[in-house]
Design an enzyme around this catalytic site. Sequence first.
Site, PDB file in Angstrom:
ATOM      1  N   GLY A   1       0.807  -1.216   0.000  1.00  0.00           N
ATOM      2  CA  GLY A   1       0.000   0.000   0.000  1.00  0.00           C
ATOM      3  C   GLY A   1       0.842   1.268   0.000  1.00  0.00           C
ATOM      4  CB  THR A   2       3.876   2.243   1.909  1.00  0.00           C
ATOM      5  OG1 THR A   2       3.261   1.965   3.171  1.00  0.00           O
ATOM      6  CG2 THR A   2       4.780   3.453   2.034  1.00  0.00           C
TER       7      THR A   2
ATOM      8  CG  HIS B   1      -0.120  -6.460   4.986  1.00  0.00           C
ATOM      9  ND1 HIS B   1      -0.343  -6.069   6.284  1.00  0.00           N
ATOM     10  CD2 HIS B   1       0.265  -5.357   4.318  1.00  0.00           C
ATOM     11  CE1 HIS B   1      -0.074  -4.763   6.380  1.00  0.00           C
ATOM     12  NE2 HIS B   1       0.286  -4.316   5.199  1.00  0.00           N
TER      13      HIS B   1
ATOM     14  CB  CYS C   1       1.917   3.650  10.533  1.00  0.00           C
ATOM     15  SG  CYS C   1       1.662   2.318   9.379  1.00  0.00           S
TER      16      CYS C   1
HETATM   17  C1  LIG Z   1      -5.290   2.904   4.581  1.00  0.00           C
HETATM   18  C2  LIG Z   1      -3.905   2.361   4.469  1.00  0.00           C
HETATM   19  N1  LIG Z   1      -3.112   2.822   3.501  1.00  0.00           N
HETATM   20  C3  LIG Z   1      -1.856   2.358   3.338  1.00  0.00           C
HETATM   21  C4  LIG Z   1      -1.335   1.410   4.175  1.00  0.00           C
HETATM   22  C5  LIG Z   1       0.069   0.937   3.968  1.00  0.00           C
HETATM   23  O1  LIG Z   1       0.077  -0.325   3.361  1.00  0.00           O
HETATM   24  P1  LIG Z   1       1.357  -1.287   3.452  1.00  0.00           P
HETATM   25  O2  LIG Z   1       1.452  -1.747   4.867  1.00  0.00           O
HETATM   26  O3  LIG Z   1       1.028  -2.414   2.500  1.00  0.00           O
HETATM   27  O4  LIG Z   1       2.537  -0.516   2.993  1.00  0.00           O
HETATM   28  C6  LIG Z   1      -2.133   0.907   5.206  1.00  0.00           C
HETATM   29  C7  LIG Z   1      -1.595  -0.094   6.167  1.00  0.00           C
HETATM   30  O5  LIG Z   1      -1.372   0.203   7.320  1.00  0.00           O
HETATM   31  C8  LIG Z   1      -3.443   1.399   5.355  1.00  0.00           C
HETATM   32  O6  LIG Z   1      -4.246   0.957   6.336  1.00  0.00           O
END
Ligand SMILES: Cc1ncc(COP(=O)(O)O)c(C=O)c1O
Length: 381
Positions: A74-75, A202, A323
Site C-alpha cells: 500500500g505504501t 496483507h 504506523c
Molecule cells: C489505509 C492504508 N493505507 C496504506 C497502508 C500501507 O500499506 P502497506 O502496509 O502495504 O505498505 C495501510 C496499512 O497500514 C493502510 O491501512
Amino acid sequence: MLFRKDIYLDNGATTKVDSKVVKRMQEYFSEKYGNASSLHSYGRDAKENLENARKIIAKSIGAKTKEIIFTSGGTESNNLAIKGVALFYGKGHIIVSKVEHKCILNSCKWLEGQGFEITYLDVDNEGFIDLEHLKKSIKKDTILVSIIHGNNEIGTINNLEEIGKICRERKVYFHTDACQSYTKTEINVEKQNLDLVTLNSHKIHGPKGVGALFVKEGIKLTPLNHGGGQEGGVRGGTENVAGIIGFAEAVKIASDKNHIKKMERLRNKLIEEILKIPESKLNGSRKNRLCNNLNFSFKKVEGEAIGGYLDQKGITSSTGSACSEASLQPSYVLKSIGLSDELANGSLRLTLSRFTTEEEIDYVAKVLPKIISKLRKFSPL
Ligand SMILES: Cc1ncc(COP(=O)(O)O)c(C=O)c1O
C-alpha cells in the site's frame, strides 16, 4: 468458561495469511521459482501465473488486466499514485483529506517541498469529506484528488461514486487508497469513476510486501523505480511472483460476500455491547463503516492502559493505526473528527477478520467493561 485466550483483533494492522494462500504460494518458492522476465520455461511459467493473478485482481475491481501494476504494498502504491502523477505534470495542485494514511500525507509533504500546492480537506465529525468543499477546492491547475476509501482508524467509508463524479466532471484525476476496504465493500472503477486505486494484500489474509495500483488506461505516471521495464516500465524490479500469486489467491477467497455478512454481524453485536459501558462513544460512521472496524473512546481512561489490560486477557487490540502507535501524540484522525485530547487518548480500535468467532466477541464484551471500570477507579483524570 474462557480464561486466557488468543484473540487477535488487530486485523486493521495486518492479518494472518490464510493457510490456503500459503499452500498456493509454496511451489513458487522452491519449484516454480522463475523470473517472470526470463524467456525459458521457468520464466514463461512465472509470467503466465503472474498474468493470471493480474487478471484476478483486475476483475475484482472491474478493471482491465493491463491496468494493474504490482508493487510492494500500500505504501508504495500510494507513493507511486501521488508522486507519479505529480512528477509527470511537473507542477500543479493536489487535494487530499486530513485523515489520509501517513504515506499519503508524507508524500504530499514531500511534494510541497518540490513546489506543489496541496489542499488538506477537513472532515466532519464522522470522518467524511464535504463534497461542496471539495468542489470549491478544485482549481484550474488541480491535477489530482486523493481520498481514502475506508479509513484505517475509524472505519468510515467515503462515497467514491460521488467524489469520482465531481472529479470526472472537472477532468481531475481521482485516486483512492482502498487498503482497508478492498474485498470488504464494493470497488468498481467504472461505476465509481476511479482513475487510480491502491490495493494491498496483507490486510486480506495474503502475504506482506505485495500490493497493486490500478492505473486507468491512458494515465501517464513518472516511475519512481527505474529498472528493467517490468510492469509496463512504471515499476522496475523483478516481480514478487510467489507473493503476487498469494495475493490473488487471497482476493479469490475474500471475495465471498458471506465473510462480509459475518464480520458485520459480529461487529454490530460488539458495538451494542460496548456502548452499554457508561461514557463510551463510537468513533466514525455507524452506517457507512468497514464491516470489521470498531473504534471507541472512553472518558477518564487511557487507550494504552486498556490495550495493556486486554493483552493480559489474551486480546490483541490497537489504540490507533499501527504506523503511528510509536508516537505519543493523540491520533490526528481522531483530532480531525473533533475529539478532545482526553477522548482521543482514551481510544481503542478493534478490527475483526473472517476468522473472528462469536465466542471471541462474547468474551471481549464480557471483559472490556470490567477493565474500563477498574481503570476508572485508579484514574487521575
Ligand atoms: C489505509 C492504508 N493505507 C496504506 C497502508 C500501507 O500499506 P502497506 O502496509 O502495504 O505498505 C495501510 C496499512 O497500514 C493502510 O491501512
